[in-house]
Design a protein around this motif. Structure first.
Motif, PDB file in Angstrom:
ATOM      1  N   ALA A  56       0.180  -0.957  -0.348  1.00 16.23           N
ATOM      2  CA  ALA A  56      -0.220   0.181  -0.178  1.00 16.23           C
ATOM      3  C   ALA A  56       0.743   0.691   0.155  1.00 16.23           C
ATOM      4  O   ALA A  56      -0.030   2.498  -0.865  1.00 16.23           O
ATOM      5  N   LEU A  57       2.261   1.526   0.040  1.00 18.81           N
ATOM      6  CA  LEU A  57       2.833   2.556   0.152  1.00 18.81           C
ATOM      7  C   LEU A  57       3.218   2.642  -1.203  1.00 18.81           C
ATOM      8  O   LEU A  57       3.931   3.790  -1.121  1.00 18.81           O
ATOM      9  N   GLY A  58       3.498   2.060  -1.627  1.00 20.84           N
ATOM     10  CA  GLY A  58       3.622   2.350  -3.563  1.00 20.84           C
ATOM     11  C   GLY A  58       5.083   2.667  -3.491  1.00 20.84           C
ATOM     12  O   GLY A  58       5.297   3.168  -4.423  1.00 20.84           O
ATOM     13  N   GLY A  59       6.418   2.340  -3.015  1.00 22.45           N
ATOM     14  CA  GLY A  59       7.737   2.378  -3.149  1.00 22.45           C
ATOM     15  C   GLY A  59       8.618   3.188  -2.525  1.00 22.45           C
ATOM     16  O   GLY A  59       7.598   3.912  -1.500  1.00 22.45           O
ATOM     17  N   CYS A  60       9.147   3.481  -2.309  1.00 20.84           N
ATOM     18  CA  CYS A  60      10.435   3.748  -1.329  1.00 20.84           C
ATOM     19  C   CYS A  60      11.802   4.633  -2.263  1.00 20.84           C
ATOM     20  O   CYS A  60      12.082   3.579  -2.466  1.00 20.84           O
ATOM     21  N   PRO A  61      12.081   6.215  -2.442  1.00 24.31           N
ATOM     22  CA  PRO A  61      13.298   6.173  -3.426  1.00 24.31           C
ATOM     23  C   PRO A  61      14.330   6.037  -2.431  1.00 24.31           C
ATOM     24  O   PRO A  61      14.234   5.894  -0.998  1.00 24.31           O
ATOM     25  N   THR A  62      15.445   5.688  -3.099  1.00 24.87           N
ATOM     26  CA  THR A  62      16.583   5.915  -2.171  1.00 24.87           C
ATOM     27  C   THR A  62      17.233   6.706  -1.610  1.00 24.87           C
ATOM     28  O   THR A  62      16.804   8.196  -1.855  1.00 24.87           O
ATOM     29  N   GLY A  63      17.560   5.951  -0.481  1.00 22.67           N
ATOM     30  CA  GLY A  63      17.922   7.421   0.332  1.00 22.67           C
ATOM     31  C   GLY A  63      16.594   8.108   1.562  1.00 22.67           C
ATOM     32  O   GLY A  63      16.496   8.385   2.772  1.00 22.67           O
ATOM     33  N   GLU A  64      14.948   7.985   1.406  1.00 26.13           N
ATOM     34  CA  GLU A  64      14.317   7.726   1.651  1.00 26.13           C
ATOM     35  C   GLU A  64      14.220   6.441   2.871  1.00 26.13           C
ATOM     36  O   GLU A  64      14.401   5.799   3.141  1.00 26.13           O
ATOM     37  N   ALA A  65      12.642   7.128   4.354  1.00 27.20           N
ATOM     38  CA  ALA A  65      12.146   6.185   4.594  1.00 27.20           C
ATOM     39  C   ALA A  65      11.096   5.664   4.902  1.00 27.20           C
ATOM     40  O   ALA A  65      10.340   6.641   4.834  1.00 27.20           O
ATOM     41  N   ARG A  66      10.154   5.123   4.976  1.00 23.99           N
ATOM     42  CA  ARG A  66       8.998   4.521   5.459  1.00 23.99           C
ATOM     43  C   ARG A  66       8.588   3.106   7.183  1.00 23.99           C
ATOM     44  O   ARG A  66       9.220   2.811   7.238  1.00 23.99           O
ATOM     45  N   ILE A  67       7.722   3.823   7.536  1.00 28.38           N
ATOM     46  CA  ILE A  67       7.614   3.200   8.331  1.00 28.38           C
ATOM     47  C   ILE A  67       6.134   1.948   8.564  1.00 28.38           C
ATOM     48  O   ILE A  67       4.964   2.971   7.974  1.00 28.38           O
ATOM     49  N   THR A  68       5.839   0.831   8.964  1.00 33.09           N
ATOM     50  CA  THR A  68       4.759   0.170   9.440  1.00 33.09           C
ATOM     51  C   THR A  68       5.039  -0.884  10.967  1.00 33.09           C
ATOM     52  O   THR A  68       5.484  -0.105  11.699  1.00 33.09           O
ATOM     53  N   ALA A  69       3.740  -1.495  10.620  1.00 32.42           N
ATOM     54  CA  ALA A  69       4.157  -2.322  11.908  1.00 32.42           C
ATOM     55  C   ALA A  69       4.709  -3.340  12.254  1.00 32.42           C
ATOM     56  O   ALA A  69       5.210  -3.962  10.778  1.00 32.42           O
ATOM     57  N   GLY A  70       5.066  -3.737  13.297  1.00 31.11           N
ATOM     58  CA  GLY A  70       5.749  -5.148  12.934  1.00 31.11           C
ATOM     59  C   GLY A  70       5.534  -6.644  12.709  1.00 31.11           C
ATOM     60  O   GLY A  70       5.895  -7.726  13.005  1.00 31.11           O
ATOM     61  N   TYR A  71       3.918  -6.644  13.564  1.00 25.87           N
ATOM     62  CA  TYR A  71       2.847  -7.720  13.224  1.00 25.87           C
ATOM     63  C   TYR A  71       3.771  -9.073  13.600  1.00 25.87           C
ATOM     64  O   TYR A  71       3.778  -8.311  15.240  1.00 25.87           O
ATOM     65  N   GLN A  72       3.647  -9.799  13.297  1.00 23.26           N
ATOM     66  CA  GLN A  72       4.251 -11.166  14.224  1.00 23.26           C
ATOM     67  C   GLN A  72       5.965 -11.058  15.053  1.00 23.26           C
ATOM     68  O   GLN A  72       6.502 -11.632  15.843  1.00 23.26           O
ATOM     69  N   LEU A  73       7.091  -9.743  14.458  1.00 21.51           N
ATOM     70  CA  LEU A  73       7.986  -9.344  14.983  1.00 21.51           C
ATOM     71  C   LEU A  73       7.676  -9.255  16.475  1.00 21.51           C
ATOM     72  O   LEU A  73       6.983  -8.257  17.233  1.00 21.51           O
ATOM     73  N   PRO A  74       8.680  -8.978  17.196  1.00 19.37           N
ATOM     74  CA  PRO A  74       8.831  -8.755  18.405  1.00 19.37           C
ATOM     75  C   PRO A  74       8.849  -6.705  18.400  1.00 19.37           C
ATOM     76  O   PRO A  74       8.337  -6.473  19.789  1.00 19.37           O
ATOM     77  N   ALA A  75       9.831  -6.330  17.892  1.00 20.15           N
ATOM     78  CA  ALA A  75       9.187  -4.771  17.517  1.00 20.15           C
ATOM     79  C   ALA A  75       7.899  -3.607  17.054  1.00 20.15           C
ATOM     80  O   ALA A  75       7.386  -4.576  16.237  1.00 20.15           O
ATOM     81  N   ALA A  76       7.966  -3.103  17.674  1.00 14.79           N
ATOM     82  CA  ALA A  76       6.719  -2.549  17.458  1.00 14.79           C
ATOM     83  C   ALA A  76       6.671  -2.306  15.938  1.00 14.79           C
ATOM     84  O   ALA A  76       5.142  -2.325  15.397  1.00 14.79           O
ATOM     85  N   HIS A  77       7.609  -1.479  15.309  1.00 17.82           N
ATOM     86  CA  HIS A  77       7.423  -1.175  13.971  1.00 17.82           C
ATOM     87  C   HIS A  77       8.556  -1.347  12.573  1.00 17.82           C
ATOM     88  O   HIS A  77       9.708  -1.907  13.374  1.00 17.82           O
ATOM     89  N   VAL A  78       8.217  -1.144  11.689  1.00 17.83           N
ATOM     90  CA  VAL A  78       9.558  -1.342  11.011  1.00 17.83           C
ATOM     91  C   VAL A  78       9.399   0.098  10.014  1.00 17.83           C
ATOM     92  O   VAL A  78       8.833  -0.051   9.428  1.00 17.83           O
ATOM     93  N   ILE A  79      10.809   0.535  10.152  1.00 17.08           N
ATOM     94  CA  ILE A  79      11.333   0.998   9.445  1.00 17.08           C
ATOM     95  C   ILE A  79      12.465   0.898   8.189  1.00 17.08           C
ATOM     96  O   ILE A  79      12.639  -0.288   8.179  1.00 17.08           O
TER      97      ILE A  79
END
Ligand code: AR6
Length: 179
Positions: A56-79
């Motif tokens: 749903a984020l539609g990609g990300c250019p080099t050098g930039e960052a996007r954040i999502t939830a971590g789902y089954q990971l112990p980490a709350a988010h993934v950047i």
């Protein structure tokens, strides 16, 4: 561990998908649709909902960052940040883009009120960035960001998957501690 005001930088050796932090930083590609290396490991451990959110984020250019939830990971988010493909760029442009990955990831973490972030060694695998140079940029850029944001009280973990990466980060943090 190196203190920068009320924030810290430290190394940790192991698999980033096991870390219980506010966010782990993925070395993604610009499609954000998964791949090999740490990206593949994160998607495998997080489960299919991560891919769904990334789509749903539609990609990300080099050098930039996007954040999502971590789902089954112990980490709350993934950047998800997209490092430069080293052999395709001038060393100067690659260095700028790699520094942007760290700055933009930390900006996102701060915007979301996160207090602990674990970075993978962006671009140093398949993307071919020389390890020593990439490590120097990772540590110097993070340190500069922490110095510029003293109110953030951020715990930054540099996750090192292998002994060679750990040795590079240990050397760079020792250098940062005395300078
Ligand atoms: N935990 C922590 N670090 C890891 C893990 C893990 N589970 N697995 C590998 N690493 P790479 P890049 C380390 O190649 O160079 C993907 O296909 C690895 O040892 O994952 O930025 C993406 O989809 C190395 O130190 O990322 C892109 O297409 C570091 O993670 C492309 O690779 C980065 O290696 C990105 O290439």
């Amino acid at each position: 561990m190196v203190r920068v005001g009320d924030s810290t930088m430290e190394t940790w050796r192991g698999d980033i998908t096991t870390l219980e932090v506010d966010a782990i930083v993925n070395a993604a590609n610009s499609s954000l649709l998964g791949g090999g290396g740490v990206d593949g490991a994160i998607h495998a451990a997080a489960g299919p909902e991560l891919l769904e959110e990334c789509r749903a984020l539609g990609g990300c250019p080099t050098g930039e960052a996007r954040i999502t939830a971590g789902y089954q990971l112990p980490a709350a988010h993934v950047i998800h940040t997209v490092g430069p493909i080293y052999p395709r760029l001038s060393p100067e442009r690659a260095a700028e883009l790699l520094a942007s990955c760290y700055t933009n990831s930390l900006d996102l973490a701060a915007e979301q009120g996160l207090a602990s972030v674990a970075f993978s060694a962006i671009s140093t695998g398949v993307y071919g960035y020389p390890l020593g140079e990439a490590t120097a940029i990772a540590v110097a850029t993070t340190r500069a960001w922490l110095e510029a944001h003293p109110e953030q009280r951020m715990r930054v973990v540099f996750c090192c998957f292998d002994a060679r990466t750990l040795a590079a980060y240990e050397a760079e943090l020792a250098h940062a501690a005395i300078n």
